[in-house]
Structure formats: C-alpha cells, structure tokens
Design an enzyme around this catalytic site. Structure first.
Site, short mmCIF file in Angstrom:
data_model
loop_
_atom_site.label_atom_id
_atom_site.label_comp_id
_atom_site.label_asym_id
_atom_site.label_seq_id
_atom_site.Cartn_x
_atom_site.Cartn_y
_atom_site.Cartn_z
N SER A 133 41.24 23.48 -38.47
CA SER A 133 40.17 22.65 -39.02
C SER A 133 39.54 23.40 -40.17
O SER A 133 39.89 24.55 -40.43
CB SER A 133 39.12 22.33 -37.95
OG SER A 133 38.13 21.46 -38.46
N ARG A 378 47.35 19.56 -41.03
CA ARG A 378 47.37 18.56 -39.96
C ARG A 378 46.78 17.26 -40.46
O ARG A 378 45.99 17.24 -41.42
CB ARG A 378 46.62 19.04 -38.72
CG ARG A 378 45.11 19.01 -38.80
CD ARG A 378 44.52 19.36 -37.44
NE ARG A 378 43.07 19.31 -37.40
CZ ARG A 378 42.34 18.26 -37.03
NH1 ARG A 378 42.96 17.13 -36.71
NH2 ARG A 378 41.03 18.31 -36.99
N THR A 414 34.49 17.83 -35.05
CA THR A 414 34.49 18.68 -33.86
C THR A 414 33.32 18.35 -32.94
O THR A 414 33.48 18.26 -31.71
CB THR A 414 34.44 20.17 -34.26
OG1 THR A 414 35.58 20.47 -35.07
CG2 THR A 414 34.46 21.06 -33.03
N CYS A 585 55.72 15.71 -46.54
CA CYS A 585 55.71 16.73 -45.49
C CYS A 585 55.22 18.06 -46.07
O CYS A 585 55.79 18.56 -47.04
CB CYS A 585 57.10 16.90 -44.88
SG CYS A 585 57.19 18.27 -43.70
N CYS A 611 58.80 22.53 -38.60
CA CYS A 611 57.70 21.60 -38.31
C CYS A 611 56.45 22.33 -37.84
O CYS A 611 56.51 23.22 -36.98
CB CYS A 611 58.16 20.60 -37.24
SG CYS A 611 56.91 19.36 -36.82
N CYS A 614 52.03 18.43 -37.84
CA CYS A 614 50.91 17.76 -38.52
C CYS A 614 50.92 16.26 -38.31
O CYS A 614 49.90 15.61 -38.52
CB CYS A 614 50.92 18.08 -40.01
SG CYS A 614 52.24 17.27 -40.94
N CYS A 617 54.65 12.69 -41.02
CA CYS A 617 55.87 11.89 -41.16
C CYS A 617 55.79 10.61 -40.32
O CYS A 617 56.20 9.53 -40.77
CB CYS A 617 57.08 12.70 -40.77
SG CYS A 617 57.00 13.45 -39.13
#
Length: 642
Positions: A133, A378, A414, A585, A611, A614, A617
C-alpha cells in the site's frame, strides 16, 4: 514472531489451544496435516492417516455427505480424501481486514469469558508478504483494537507532518489547493506490510490460528446454497493437474461463518458474487493499478513526514490517476503512481508511465544518489459506494477491499478495511456466542440435523450506520465525475465544488459508465506511445523491477493464470488491441512471441513465474479470457517495507 517457514505455529498451537477450546478431539491431527502440506515428504512423519470419524473432525469425501456438496474455484484432483477442521469463524485473507476481524473476535471472547474458535489463512509465505500500500493510514480502527498500540510497539514510526499537492506538466510542478479530505494531520506514514506482520503477532497472542502459506482454492457450499467454509489448495500437482509423488490434498476448513478478506478482486470472491448474485447486473466494480517503489534517498533530500500528491503528467487528461511521494523514517521514501484501469488507450503501459513519473525533474531530483529497496504493484478498488455488492449471504460476509471500501479521493482504504473487520466481528460474535447460532458440523451430525446457516444481515445495517458509509457517501460522485466529456478538468471542477461545499448532499449519484475491460478502445484509434529507455539509475526495465519483489513460484505446478479459450488472445486481442496484455501487466508476465510452429505468426506466452499477484490481467483483459487463480500457498511476492 516471524512467520516464514514456521510449522510450529500450526502444530504446537493446534495441540494446545485447539484441543482445549471445545470437544474436537482430532483437531490437532488436522492442523498437523496443514503443516505436512508445507514440509517435503522426506522430512515429515506420516501425518496423513485416513481416519474417519462420523462425528469428529476428519472424514473422507468418498465416505460421507460432503462429497455431494458443490465447490467453486480452482480445479482439484478428483476422488481424494480430505481432512477437515471445524471452526466458528473462518477468515480468508491475512490482511488488515481479516486480522482485525480475528483480533476483535478473540478480544470479545476474552472480555466475556467465552470461547470462539477463529482461523485466518493467508496465501503469502508469511503474514505481510503480499501486503502493499502507499501508505499513510488513519489510526482510529487501530485504536479501537489496541488503545495502547504505541506502548505495544506497533510499527507506526513516522507521523505525517506536511501535506502538498502539485500539478505536473512535462517539466514543471505547480502548487495546487489541497483538498480537505487529503489532510493527513494525525495520520502515520507506514509500511503496511510491517503493520500487518505486527497485527498477525497480536492475533496469535490472542489465540487466533494464523496459517500463512495456505491458499484458499474452493468454496464449500451446503445443499441449501449457503457457504460452509473453504478448501485449501492441493499441493504437489504438476502442470497437467496430475498428482506428483509429493501430492497432498488440500484441507477443508469449515465454519459457522466464513469472512472473505481476500483483498481487491479476490479469486474466490469474484465467483461468489456471481453465484449468489450479490451485485445487481447493471453495477460493477471499477479499479486502479497502484505501482510503487521504496527508496533510500540522500539525507539532504529527505524530509521525514512530508507528503506530496500529484496530478497531471505523465497521464493524459482522459486518464484518471496521480502520483504520491511519502517520506518515511530512516531516509526512506515510498513513491508511486496510480492509474485508473478504465483507461482507453491500449498502447498505454502503466509500468512505463511510472518510469516517466520518476524521470520528471520534480521527482528525479529527490531520487538522485539513492537506491531502490523494493518494487511492487497491486490493483485497487475505486468504484466507491455505487459499486458495493451485498455484504452478507447465508454463511458469511465480505470485508475490506474484497467488498470495496476504499475512499478514492482520500487515497486511503486501510482504516475502512479494519473498521469493516471490526463491524463484521461484532456481528459474528453476537450471532455465534450471544445468540448461540450455527451448530458445528461435529455437533450437528447428519446434514439434515445441521443448524440453518447464519445470515449476518445486521453487518450490513452496522455498515450503513458506520463511519465507512458516511465517508463513501460524501465522495461517491468524485471518481465518476472524471469521465464526463470535460475529462480531467471537469473532474477537478466538480471535485472542488463537491468536497468544499456540497459534501455529497445532492439528490443524484453518478454512475460508472462501463466495466474497465470494456473501456479499452481499438488500437486503430490511437498512436503507439514512444517510451524512453531506462537509465538504470532512476528508471528501470520491468524484469529488473520484478527481481525486487522477491516473487517465486514452483515451476512444475498448474499455471495459475488460466485461459478460458487459448485462441482468443492471438485471434482477437492482438489484431484489435495490439496485444494489451504485454503492456498492462506490471510484471512482464505476458508476451506475444514468434510461433516457431507457424512461421510469420505469433503465439501468446504466459511467464507465470513473474506474477506478483496484482490481478490486473483478470480485470483489464478486454476479452475477459484470463482467470487469475491461486497458485500453491506461499508462492508469489515477498514484499519488504511495502
């Protein structure tokens, strides 16, 4: 406590705590089986005796009723026996929401002298390994859980001291008025991955069973359609879904309630929402992609507690997004770029836009002479109030980013994720302990004798009376206002009016136009973007950045990025959209490469080992042909200070 590769977290606690909490005589054996799944066969004792107990914890699919129950999610090896554990509450996801729920449940039990069994499973190698984050967080929900969090050593070390807003052009940075919702007085700049690790330790101290390296692969549905728990991922399966010599079947974790805290676009939650129709057909979530790095900068460039948010360059006026720069403690700076995934240009690369952001004179001056510590990315939930699904269903509820509680104008989620976990826990405790609902499987015997599922309707009521709803209602029209014909300028104008004067008090709610994947336009409508080459000092190629995530996947396992139709990418996405997968990506997973079997043609290649989970895709693919599923537990990124 350090969670990575610590099987004693499961076995020791299962032997002591689980056996003591209620009459589940074989719970420790089942918990040891979870440990066995993470330990090579040559290094572990024989923990997989196929014990069958009609009213105990362990049973065989082939021998008992659960074989008839539907399961949704990742393909599994058929006709296997699965051991099982019963809990009062099963929590899927060890992030801020899931851990807050687990902590609150145990705190309530301790306060009232009651017993409640809670498990939190997390697919990362340790708690916090998959957490990424900004982050500048509000502390209200943390104070609800731990009023003395400072004395307890929570890793909130740098107060936010100084807020700035800049509008960037290609070479300049102009100050802008600071929106009131972006005032960070009283907040803290943190590594959320470190905060989550600390929360995991506190959850364990309270008696929550915390199982990292454990991916939830399937949902267990009862005969009545209610959620009855989850199945963890099978281990030791090869690329063809065939069991290897190390094969260990996943376990069933059954709960009176299952709380889904998978984060943004959860692999189980997306199917759950469709199956139970938790969202109206004309509504959908919309997303952003956040890309960030953590740097150690020259002391002369460091201003502890300084926060800068940016708009404008490098994004065009039709693309929603912006940058952030947060000065942490110890000469560390976290910076990133958020790009709305409803962007239109298929030639756009969010990763390369981030490199352009860093190369801007205002940013590069800060980074000169520094070094990169971490990289990550992400997806973010950006739809707001009008994109929320129904929050509860028979047997469970959605909490945190899984539901979609991020406050986009604040660039914060959060505090709302934690608060939602607290609200759900309060309602769950009331239903299970105070109300005495939801007899366990072992208590209930045959399926016909089971208690009806718990329906946590008061959780949605609590949400509508909470600070989360108030926040999201006030800002509900800001994000969609950027998709009028006036683009960025119209959004800025409306946002100023709404945040300063109206505060959401209007008799209408703007709708999001289309799902993100449907916003991508054909390549014929755009010109390719000529991105500059990396200088390897401030800007980097994508594989160098991926190496800084610590991502790792076992090679001989099913590819967790599943194509529903293996021909779609080459047949549709390449000719129409110029192969956008290779650009959206942020980890270099997708490529169009020369097809050796068909000279002059291309084939679609998936580099799944790259990968970083995140989920972009699964969201942005214009054909909606890519399905992100969980790999083996423990795989994926191992983020540091993110």
């Amino acid at each position: 406590m350090h969670y990575r590769n610590t099987p004693m977290v499961l076995g020791r606690r299962a032997t002591a705590a689980l056996a003591a909490r209620r009459p589940l005589t074989t719970a420790s054996t089942a918990s040891s089986a979870l440990w066995a799944r993470r330990t090579p066969a040559t290094e572990r004792p024989m923990l997989y005796g196929r014990q069958l107990q009609k009213r105990g914890v362990l049973f065989s699919h082939a021998a008992q009723g659960p074989a008839a129950e539907q399961k949704e999610g990742q393909k599994a090896v058929p006709e296997v026996e699965r051991e099982a554990m019963d809990y009062d509450v099963v929590i899927v996801g060890g992030g801020p929401a899931g851990l807050s729920a687990g902590i609150r449940l145990k705190q309530l039990a301790e306060k009232q002298g009651a017993e409640i069994s809670v498990v939190v499973i997390e697919k990362g190698s340790e708690i916090g390994a998959h957490t990424l984050s900004g982050a500048c967080i509000e502390t209200g929900p943390l104070e609800e859980l731990f009023p003395d969090w400072k004395e307890l050593g929570a890793p909130l070390n740098q107060p936010a001291l100084d807020d700035h807003m800049k509008f960037l052009t290609q070479n300049n940075a102009f100050p802008m008025p600071h929106p009131p919702q972006m005032d960070n007085a009283g907040n803290y700049i943190v590594s959320l991955s470190n905060v989550v690790k600390w929360m995991g330790e506190k959850a364990e101290e309270l008696g929550v069973d915390v199982f990292p390296q454990t991916a939830a692969a399937q949902i267990i549905y009862g005969p009545d359609g209610s959620v009855r728990g989850i199945v963890t991922n099978d281990a030791g399966v090869d690329k063809s879904f065939k069991p290897k010599s190390t094969f260990t079947p996943g376990m069933e974790l059954r709960g009176k309630l299952t709380l889904f805290a998978e984060g943004c676009h959860g692999s189980l939650t997306k199917g759950l929402i469709r199956k139970l129709r938790l969202r109206d057909e004309d509504k959908f979530q919309t997303y952003g992609l956040g890309i960030k790095e953590v740097w150690e900068v020259d002391e002369a460039n460091h201003s502890p507690g300084k926060i800068v948010h940016t708009m404008g360059y490098p994004l065009d006026y039709k693309t929603y997004g912006g940058g952030f720069i947060y000065h942490m403690e110890d000469n560390k700076v976290t910076l990133g770029l958020v790009v709305g995934l409803d962007y239109q240009n298929p030639y756009m690369s969010p990763y390369k836009e981030f490199q352009r952001f860093k190369a801007h004179p205002f940013v590069s001056k800060l980074l000169e002479g520094g070094r990169v510590i971490s990289y990550g990315a992400r997806a973010l939930v950006e739809g707001g109030l009008q994109s929320l699904p129904k929050l509860f269903f028979p047997g469970g509820a959605l909490i945190g980013d899984t539901a979609g509680f991020m406050n986009v104008p604040k660039i914060k989620g959060t505090h709302n994720a934690m608060k939602s976990g607290i609200l759900a826990a309060d309602c769950a405790f009331k239903a299970i302990v105070t109300g005495g609902k939801g007899a366990s499987e072992s208590e209930g015997g045959d399926e016909e004798a089971r208690a009806p599922p718990i329906v946590l309707s008061d959780y949605e009521e609590a949400f509508r009376s909470s600070s989360i709803f108030k926040e999201l209602y006030e800002v509900r029209n800001i994000r969609p206002s950027f998709h009028t014909s006036l683009g960025l300028w119209g959004g800025i104008a409306w946002s100023g009016l709404d945040t300063l004067i109206l505060k959401g008090r209007v008799p209408f709610t703007f709708a999001h136009k289309h799902p993100d994947h449907a916003m991508l336009q054909p390549a014929s409508m755009h010109e390719p973007i000529d991105y500059p080459k990396p200088d390897n000092k401030i800007t980097f190629d994508i594989l160098t950045s991926v190496s800084r995530t610590g991502t790792n996947h076992a090679e001989d396992q099913p590819v967790h990025l599943r194509l529903k139709d293996k021909t779609v990418e080459v047949r549709e996405n390449l000719p129409v959209y110029a192969g956008p997968e290779q650009r959206f990506c942020p980890a270099g997973v997708y490529e169009y490469v020369d097809d050796e079997a068909s000279p002059g043609k291309k084939r679609f290649q998936i580099n799944s080992l790259n990968c970083i989970h995140c989920k972009t895709c699964d969201i942005k693919d214009p054909a909606q042909n890519i399905d992100w599923a969980v790999p083996e537990g423990g795989d994926g990124p191992n983020y540091v200070d993110t």
